[in-house]
Design a protein around this motif. Structure first.
Motif, mmCIF file in Angstrom:
data_model
loop_
_atom_site.group_PDB
_atom_site.id
_atom_site.type_symbol
_atom_site.label_atom_id
_atom_site.label_comp_id
_atom_site.label_asym_id
_atom_site.label_seq_id
_atom_site.Cartn_x
_atom_site.Cartn_y
_atom_site.Cartn_z
ATOM 1 N N PRO A 99 -36.884 31.432 -13.715
ATOM 2 C CA PRO A 99 -36.546 32.121 -12.465
ATOM 3 C C PRO A 99 -35.941 31.170 -11.439
ATOM 4 O O PRO A 99 -36.469 30.082 -11.185
ATOM 5 C CB PRO A 99 -37.894 32.674 -11.987
ATOM 6 C CG PRO A 99 -38.728 32.769 -13.216
ATOM 7 C CD PRO A 99 -38.310 31.609 -14.075
ATOM 8 N N LEU A 100 -34.825 31.595 -10.844
ATOM 9 C CA LEU A 100 -34.121 30.799 -9.841
ATOM 10 C C LEU A 100 -33.786 31.673 -8.643
ATOM 11 O O LEU A 100 -33.573 32.880 -8.769
ATOM 12 C CB LEU A 100 -32.825 30.216 -10.410
ATOM 13 C CG LEU A 100 -32.922 29.218 -11.560
ATOM 14 C CD1 LEU A 100 -31.533 28.860 -12.065
ATOM 15 C CD2 LEU A 100 -33.669 27.954 -11.124
ATOM 16 N N SER A 101 -33.741 31.053 -7.473
ATOM 17 C CA SER A 101 -33.169 31.671 -6.283
ATOM 18 C C SER A 101 -31.770 31.114 -6.099
ATOM 19 O O SER A 101 -31.502 29.955 -6.450
ATOM 20 C CB SER A 101 -34.010 31.370 -5.047
ATOM 21 O OG SER A 101 -35.273 32.002 -5.123
ATOM 22 N N VAL A 145 -21.904 27.792 -5.352
ATOM 23 C CA VAL A 145 -23.182 28.377 -5.739
ATOM 24 C C VAL A 145 -24.276 27.323 -5.603
ATOM 25 O O VAL A 145 -24.118 26.197 -6.080
ATOM 26 C CB VAL A 145 -23.138 28.901 -7.186
ATOM 27 C CG1 VAL A 145 -24.436 29.601 -7.541
ATOM 28 C CG2 VAL A 145 -21.942 29.821 -7.388
ATOM 29 N N PHE A 146 -25.385 27.712 -4.965
ATOM 30 C CA PHE A 146 -26.507 26.806 -4.739
ATOM 31 C C PHE A 146 -27.774 27.461 -5.289
ATOM 32 O O PHE A 146 -28.008 28.652 -5.052
ATOM 33 C CB PHE A 146 -26.672 26.509 -3.250
ATOM 34 C CG PHE A 146 -25.426 25.991 -2.584
ATOM 35 C CD1 PHE A 146 -25.223 24.635 -2.425
ATOM 36 C CD2 PHE A 146 -24.447 26.873 -2.141
ATOM 37 C CE1 PHE A 146 -24.070 24.156 -1.818
ATOM 38 C CE2 PHE A 146 -23.287 26.407 -1.527
ATOM 39 C CZ PHE A 146 -23.102 25.042 -1.371
ATOM 40 N N VAL A 147 -28.583 26.709 -6.001
ATOM 41 C CA VAL A 147 -29.793 27.266 -6.601
ATOM 42 C C VAL A 147 -30.988 26.358 -6.343
ATOM 43 O O VAL A 147 -30.839 25.171 -6.016
ATOM 44 C CB VAL A 147 -29.637 27.477 -8.134
ATOM 45 C CG1 VAL A 147 -28.496 28.429 -8.426
ATOM 46 C CG2 VAL A 147 -29.442 26.160 -8.849
ATOM 47 N N GLY A 154 -38.143 23.784 -0.751
ATOM 48 C CA GLY A 154 -37.169 22.774 -1.128
ATOM 49 C C GLY A 154 -35.764 23.248 -0.825
ATOM 50 O O GLY A 154 -35.526 24.404 -0.460
ATOM 51 N N SER A 155 -34.829 22.342 -0.967
ATOM 52 C CA SER A 155 -33.446 22.635 -0.616
ATOM 53 C C SER A 155 -32.681 23.166 -1.823
ATOM 54 O O SER A 155 -33.009 22.877 -2.970
ATOM 55 C CB SER A 155 -32.761 21.373 -0.077
ATOM 56 O OG SER A 155 -32.809 20.339 -1.045
#
Length: 389
Positions: A99-101, A145-147, A154-155
């Motif tokens: 799972p990722l945001s 895109v940033f995950v 966290g960043s």
């Protein structure tokens, strides 16, 4: 430039005709040393192929970063870094191993940040990340895109940069609604609250008739509500909240939508577990309506309209005056059910446990209220009566 575990791929796009000197510098990954000159090329461009301005890229690569697999991304539809969108629409898809945001940033020379945010719909699902993109003008765009790991502080880390090219002049695409969450459509968050088997698995719903019915199967005891908004001011008589109807039976949630006009709407879905006081956001849907006719509002529901209550007919909250109208409702634990207007009419209970009966609406601008005798007589819903039709 694409960075790969065993090399790089460099694509050069000269802006004008002529000869260019290309120098390549490199260093070891994560090294603090300066870049070292590796080699040089002379590029001869007899005729430029690109006449549109390219967006700047502050990152050192295009496409999917070679460390993406370590971050939990196993595959990307834009691994080579270029997407062509002839109709002004694109979909970026990632397969994930955990799972990722995700968050996204779209860059174009003519767009400010507010417009760019309204070009993107994000869906975070189990085993996938999807980004729906709508473009308004011809030209090149950069999508970064940033995950980060899902539900962890966290960043975000930049993991992919796509160059999107829209070759045609697109004037008919509409922006998505403002202030969409990163959780659009069904995904990880809907599963966390016990919502499964969504009737609409995609976050964007197109309805040519101005109506849709979104359903979920449920495994937890929760209360559901929904909000409907649009960015353009509405001239309709009823507030938009009257154009949604939530129905929650034993193991199914239905959210019915009847839109008052064409346009783009945001539908927010919220739930409240039985042991909590406040509603929490679950997901958003984007609903595009191309219908020319106006959808009627639903009846106004009071707080006493709870889980298990179902209205079969009439579904419209605006009724014609001086007409006989059939009412059919299901209200658990009700001993008696009445329609209260100029007179009080009692509904009868059928063998299928549905309260039903024919009711005369009365004069224009009057109201009909449905009330049920539970422990006491409680108002449940309200219908407005219009002029005779």
């Amino acid at each position: 430039m694409r960075v790969m575990p065993n090399g790089i791929e460099l694509r050069v796009i000269p802006p004008t005709q002529g000869k260019y000197d290309l120098k390549i510098f490199a260093k070891l990954l994560d090294s603090k040393e300066s870049y070292t000159w590796v080699c040089s090329y002379q590029v001869d461009c007899p005729e430029p192929k690109v006449h549109d301005r390219l967006p700047a890229n502050p990152f050192s690569f295009w496409g999917l970063h070679w460390t993406a697999r370590c971050m939990g991304i196993s595959q990307c539809s834009c691994s080579e870094g270029l997407i062509t969108a002839p109709d002004g629409c694109a979909l970026l898809h990632f397969q994930t191993s955990r799972p990722l945001s995700a968050t996204y940033k779209l860059i174009h020379g003519d767009y400010d940040s507010d417009v760019s945010k309204r070009c993107i719909v994000s869906q975070i699902g189990e085993g996938k990340l999807d980004c729906n993109i709508v473009l308004l003008t011809k030209g090149y765009y950069r999508l970064s895109v940033f995950v980060k790991p899902y539900s962890q502080d966290g960043s975000y880390q930049n993991i992919c940069n796509c160059l999107i090219y829209c070759p045609n002049l697109v004037n008919q695409n509409e922006l998505f609604p403002a202030n969409l969450s990163n959780h659009c459509g069904p995904g990880i968050r809907t599963k966390e609250v016990g919502f499964n088997q969504a009737s609409h698995p995609e976050p964007v719903i197109n309805t040519p008739h101005g109506k849709c019915n979104i359903t979920f199967q449920t495994v937890r005891d929760v209360e559901v509500t929904a909000t409907l908004t649009r960015d353009e001011a509405s001239a309709e008589g009823c507030p938009l909240e009257r154009h949604t109807l939530c129905t929650h039976t034993k193991n199914k949630v239905s959210i019915s939508v009847s839109l008052p006009a064409s346009g783009v709407y945001k539908l927010g879905i919220f739930v409240r577990p039985e042991d909590e006081e406040d509603f929490g956001h679950v997901c958003d849907y984007v609903i595009r309506c191309s219908a020319e006719s106006r959808g009627p509002p639903f009846p106004r529901m009071y707080d006493t309209w709870k889980k298990g209550c179902v209205i079969f007919e009439p579904r419209s909250g605006v009724l014609p005056a001086t007409k006989w109208v059939r009412f059919r409702v299901r209200i658990p634990r009700a001993h008696r059910v009445f329609l209260i207007g100029e007179s009080m009419d009692e509904l009868s209970l059928s063998k299928s446990r549905v309260w039903e009966g024919n009711v005369f609406t009365g004069p224009a601008r009057s109201q009909l209220k449905l009330a049920a005798n539970l422990d006491r007589l409680s108002p449940m819903i309200r219908d407005d009566v219009l002029y005779p039709r």
